[in-house]
Design a protein around this motif. Structure first.
Motif, PDB file in Angstrom:
ATOM      1  N   ASP A   1       0.299   4.215   0.585  1.00 16.65           N
ATOM      2  CA  ASP A   1      -0.018   5.179   1.646  1.00 16.65           C
ATOM      3  C   ASP A   1       0.360   4.671   3.040  1.00 16.65           C
ATOM      4  O   ASP A   1       0.428   5.463   3.977  1.00 16.65           O
ATOM      5  CB  ASP A   1      -1.524   5.504   1.620  1.00 16.65           C
ATOM      6  CG  ASP A   1      -1.934   6.161   0.316  1.00 16.65           C
ATOM      7  OD1 ASP A   1      -1.121   6.939  -0.225  1.00 16.65           O
ATOM      8  OD2 ASP A   1      -3.051   5.896  -0.154  1.00 16.65           O
ATOM      9  N   LEU A   2       0.574   3.351   3.182  1.00 17.09           N
ATOM     10  CA  LEU A   2       0.828   2.785   4.508  1.00 17.09           C
ATOM     11  C   LEU A   2       2.190   2.112   4.642  1.00 17.09           C
ATOM     12  O   LEU A   2       2.592   1.762   5.761  1.00 17.09           O
ATOM     13  CB  LEU A   2      -0.265   1.765   4.872  1.00 17.09           C
ATOM     14  CG  LEU A   2      -1.679   2.311   5.037  1.00 17.09           C
ATOM     15  CD1 LEU A   2      -2.648   1.180   5.332  1.00 17.09           C
ATOM     16  CD2 LEU A   2      -1.731   3.361   6.147  1.00 17.09           C
TER      17      LEU A   2
ATOM     18  N   TRP B   1       5.136   3.237   4.485  1.00 14.66           N
ATOM     19  CA  TRP B   1       6.089   3.982   5.318  1.00 14.66           C
ATOM     20  C   TRP B   1       5.823   3.761   6.810  1.00 14.66           C
ATOM     21  O   TRP B   1       6.760   3.803   7.628  1.00 14.66           O
ATOM     22  CB  TRP B   1       6.019   5.473   4.994  1.00 14.66           C
ATOM     23  CG  TRP B   1       4.747   6.137   5.438  1.00 14.66           C
ATOM     24  CD1 TRP B   1       3.567   6.210   4.761  1.00 14.66           C
ATOM     25  CD2 TRP B   1       4.523   6.810   6.684  1.00 14.66           C
ATOM     26  NE1 TRP B   1       2.621   6.867   5.499  1.00 14.66           N
ATOM     27  CE2 TRP B   1       3.187   7.259   6.688  1.00 14.66           C
ATOM     28  CE3 TRP B   1       5.320   7.068   7.802  1.00 14.66           C
ATOM     29  CZ2 TRP B   1       2.639   7.951   7.758  1.00 14.66           C
ATOM     30  CZ3 TRP B   1       4.771   7.765   8.867  1.00 14.66           C
ATOM     31  CH2 TRP B   1       3.453   8.203   8.843  1.00 14.66           C
TER      32      TRP B   1
ATOM     33  N   SER C   1       7.695   4.942  -3.645  1.00 11.70           N
ATOM     34  CA  SER C   1       7.094   5.694  -2.542  1.00 11.70           C
ATOM     35  C   SER C   1       7.913   5.655  -1.257  1.00 11.70           C
ATOM     36  O   SER C   1       7.792   6.540  -0.413  1.00 11.70           O
ATOM     37  CB  SER C   1       5.678   5.181  -2.257  1.00 11.70           C
ATOM     38  OG  SER C   1       5.717   3.810  -1.903  1.00 11.70           O
TER      39      SER C   1
ATOM     40  N   ASN D   1       0.854  -1.194   0.000  1.00  6.82           N
ATOM     41  CA  ASN D   1       0.000   0.000   0.000  1.00  6.82           C
ATOM     42  C   ASN D   1       0.894   1.249   0.000  1.00  6.82           C
ATOM     43  O   ASN D   1       1.607   1.493   0.971  1.00  6.82           O
ATOM     44  CB  ASN D   1      -0.900  -0.018   1.242  1.00  6.82           C
ATOM     45  CG  ASN D   1      -1.928   1.099   1.202  1.00  6.82           C
ATOM     46  OD1 ASN D   1      -1.704   2.165   0.644  1.00  6.82           O
ATOM     47  ND2 ASN D   1      -3.085   0.846   1.804  1.00  6.82           N
TER      48      ASN D   1
END
Length: 293
Positions: A156-157, A159, A245, A154
């Motif tokens: 967005d998650l 990190w 990312s 994911n």
């Protein structure tokens, strides 16, 4: 007689020369010379081998125009700030508990510092399995949609997983420094505060924190330096993904070296080095002001 004594005192023992000269030569060959050569090559178009031409500041200008490089800087600094805060808060709270008068204190300290003896890449692969297999299985069994898939895929998650694992592995070293600081606080100060009716919160904010401020500064400086150079845990968890990312600056530089961007990444490394030095100097400046105050 006095002059002769002063000259004798200023004369250096030859033993020190036998130690200093080889050390200085090795430091120059291993650190200074490669650094100067790398800085020079950052002004060329070298791909790491073969011929090259001097191109001035073109590599440095290109770095500030490359969105991928700027994204890696944004990720690295955001990750470092969040992780430094998480590590220091948790390590300080644990240190407060491990310096209290409780049973099995030595055994508890040994348990908490155990991650120090495990390699970072091993830790990363163990947590990779947990995030990719164990937690999704638990999420599926409990009917939790967001936990049913790996957070590592994911954007967005991912990190968050890196922050959790890095915090887990970095706490022991930070914890030991805080314990060393807390045991130096005289018990008489706390006893006097108790007589004056000070609450636990006031003891923490008016006694403990001011007296261990130097140790807090050391942990903050070491934390920022270490987390800005994060590499192995990120490689073991996400390898810079999904996409780019979670690609840190250290990963970007290393990948560029093997991908034919030698001079370009040398310029990137030079900029990153200057930024880390500048941040460290600013932190030291604030630390010195705090100690004088």
């Amino acid at each position: 007689m006095t002059t002769t004594t002063a000259v004798t005192r200023r004369r250096m023992d030859p033993v020190y020369l036998w130690i200093i000269i080889p050390t200085l030569a090795l430091f120059t060959l291993a650190i200074t010379l490669p650094t100067v050569m790398g800085l020079f090559m950052s002004f060329t178009n070298s791909i790491g081998f073969g011929t090259w031409e001097f191109i001035g500041l073109n590599n440095y200008i290109a770095i500030f125009q490359d969105p991928a490089i700027l994204q890696s800087y944004a990720f690295t600094f955001g990750f470092a700030i969040v992780t430094v805060l998480a590590v220091n808060v948790l390590a300080f709270l644990l240190a407060l508990g491990l310096t209290a008068r409780i049973r099995a204190l030595t055994a508890l300290r040994a348990v908490f510092v155990l991650p120090m003896v495990i390699s970072g890449i091993v830790i990363a692969y163990v947590f990779n399995f947990m995030f990719s297999n164990s937690l999704p299985a638990v999420g599926t069994a409990l009917g939790i949609p967001w936990l049913s898939t790996s957070v590592l895929v994911n954007p967005d998650l991912a990190w968050v997983a890196i922050v959790i694992v890095t915090t887990w592995s970095a706490i022991p070293g930070t914890l030991l420094i805080y314990i060393a600081g807390l045991v130096t606080v005289p018990r008489e100060v706390y006893e006097a505060a108790d007589i004056d009716g000070a609450t636990a919160f006031k003891r923490l904010t008016h006694i403990t924190l001011p007296l261990v401020a130097g140790y807090v500064a050391i942990n903050m400086i070491l934390g920022v330096k270490n987390f800005l150079n994060a590499y192995e845990i990120i490689v073991g968890l996400t390898d810079g993904g999904p996409g780019t990312s979670t690609r840190s600056i250290a990963m970007t530089i290393f990948t560029g070296f093997s991908g034919g961007d030698y001079a370009f990444q040398m310029a990137n490394a030079a900029i990153f080095f200057l930024i880390v030095v500048l941040i460290t100097l600013v932190q030291l400046r604030f630390t010195q002001r705090g100690e004088k105050a």
